[in-house]
Enzyme design. Sequence first.
Site, PDB file in Angstrom:
ATOM      1  N   TRP A 101       0.861  -1.212  -0.402  1.00 23.78           N
ATOM      2  CA  TRP A 101       0.425  -0.213   0.279  1.00 23.78           C
ATOM      3  C   TRP A 101       0.649   1.294  -0.255  1.00 23.78           C
ATOM      4  CZ3 TRP A 101      -4.645  -0.214  -2.245  1.00 23.78           C
ATOM      5  CH2 TRP A 101      -5.141  -1.057  -2.085  1.00 23.78           C
ATOM      6  N   ASP A 175      -2.124   6.730   6.661  1.00 22.03           N
ATOM      7  CA  ASP A 175      -2.696   5.441   6.184  1.00 22.03           C
ATOM      8  C   ASP A 175      -3.399   4.035   6.426  1.00 22.03           C
ATOM      9  OD1 ASP A 175      -4.440   3.696   4.655  1.00 22.03           O
ATOM     10  OD2 ASP A 175      -3.022   3.677   2.786  1.00 22.03           O
ATOM     11  N   LYS A 199     -12.542  -2.108   5.729  1.00 18.60           N
ATOM     12  CA  LYS A 199     -11.995  -2.902   7.053  1.00 18.60           C
ATOM     13  C   LYS A 199     -12.191  -3.183   8.108  1.00 18.60           C
ATOM     14  CE  LYS A 199      -9.066  -2.863   3.066  1.00 18.60           C
ATOM     15  NZ  LYS A 199      -8.093  -1.879   2.605  1.00 18.60           N
TER      16      LYS A 199
HETATM   17  C1  LIG Z   1      -7.624  -1.240   1.407  1.00 24.34           C
HETATM   18  C2  LIG Z   1      -6.358  -0.698   1.553  1.00 24.34           C
HETATM   19  C3  LIG Z   1      -6.288   0.710   0.472  1.00 24.34           C
HETATM   20  C4  LIG Z   1      -7.312   0.963  -0.568  1.00 24.34           C
HETATM   21  O1  LIG Z   1      -8.410   1.000   0.319  1.00 24.34           O
HETATM   22  P1  LIG Z   1      -9.470   1.627  -1.076  1.00 24.34           P
HETATM   23  O2  LIG Z   1     -10.739   1.702  -0.483  1.00 24.34           O
HETATM   24  O3  LIG Z   1      -9.930   0.272  -1.945  1.00 24.34           O
HETATM   25  O4  LIG Z   1      -9.076   2.588  -2.207  1.00 24.34           O
HETATM   26  C5  LIG Z   1      -5.324   1.594   1.059  1.00 24.34           C
HETATM   27  N1  LIG Z   1      -4.378   1.642   1.798  1.00 24.34           N
HETATM   28  C6  LIG Z   1      -4.839   0.296   2.721  1.00 24.34           C
HETATM   29  C7  LIG Z   1      -4.039   0.472   3.446  1.00 24.34           C
HETATM   30  C8  LIG Z   1      -5.083  -0.676   2.583  1.00 24.34           C
HETATM   31  O5  LIG Z   1      -5.485  -1.873   3.188  1.00 24.34           O
END
Ligand SMILES: *Cc1c(COP(=O)(O)O)cnc(C)c1O
Length: 363
Positions: A101, A175, A199
């Site tokens: 990511w 993030d 998530k």
């Molecule tokens: C799932 C995830 C993303 C991407 O999320 P989207 O909703 O598909 O844009 C980005 N960073 C992390 C750490 C993730 O787990």
Amino acid sequence: MNRPFNFSAGPAVLPEEVLRQAAVEMLDWNGSGMSVMEMSHRGKEFISIYEHAIKDVRELLSVPPEFSILFMQGGGIAENAIVPLNLSEAGQTDYVVTGNWSERSQKEAQKYCTVNVAASNRESGHTCLPSPASWKLNDAAKYVHLCTNETVHGVEMHEIPDLKALGSNAPLVIDFSSHMASRPVDWSRVGLAYGGAQKNVGPAGVTLVFVRNELLGRALPHCPTAFDYKTVADNQSMYNTPPTYAIYIAGLTFKWLKKQGGINAIEERNIAKAKLLYDYIDASQLYSSRVAPACRSRMNIPFFLNDASLDERFLAGAKEYGLLQLKGYKTLGGMRASLYNAMPFEGVQALVSYMREFEQTKA
Ligand SMILES: *Cc1c(COP(=O)(O)O)cnc(C)c1O
């Protein structure tokens, strides 16, 4: 009906209580005669849903008043562009690469600013974390970007680094998509935190952004208006129509998390769940984790069978046993068990029982 245990990395398991309440309220929310999906986002019903959601998440995560809480769209991947559009001033930025990511984040940011990769764990195959003391931070950086939980590779920073102690005055952007609300946050070390709800706190469609008010109003002129954090903040996330249903479900989830005893209680449960699985993996002959013990994620646990030809049998048997979505990420292979907040301890016990039985009888 007994629902199976769902180990998906996202969209992922939600608390059964939340789903049941949503089902009851599907046709008529709170005597309004409307489904939440049918309401104007400007009406008093939805405004009350929105206000409760903001208040509950602020309380749950102890978010200080100097932060705005935004509900946006586009997920973590859109934030990879929205962050530099708002904060980079088209100048220098620092990115720490720790897995799939953050690799994607730094690549996208290159469209908008100069990216300095301050540290990377690529050589380890993203299985350990570069120590903050080794990061090559750049004095001119407008911000430093980290992914504090790498969902694919299963590495987690168990402490948010203190940039000031590392000699940097830049705001820290994290993030935290895949471990948001799984543990407390030290907001004194954070400038901005973002993550998609799907998530750990809700369905797909809403992205949460926690941003220090002093960082608002710095967007590049070509930043889309709907993605300018200041516009979003000034309009209580309603400059454009927000993802109302996703906000409603996230709001129910915040209430559920508070009922579980709050964030410290949640963290304790998450520690216990992850320990149960890692301890079993480490003791077994068949399964292994490739991540260094000190940086193993509590939320996303990739593991491998020592004979990959058994993978399909393992997954088919798991499904029969009531254990869903254990297949690993496409580029990594193997298995991955995601143990988000809504995964009960019994779910992890069931997984370990199945893994033990499989090791003893099938392997
Ligand atoms: C799932 C995830 C993303 C991407 O999320 P989207 O909703 O598909 O844009 C980005 N960073 C992390 C750490 C993730 O787990």
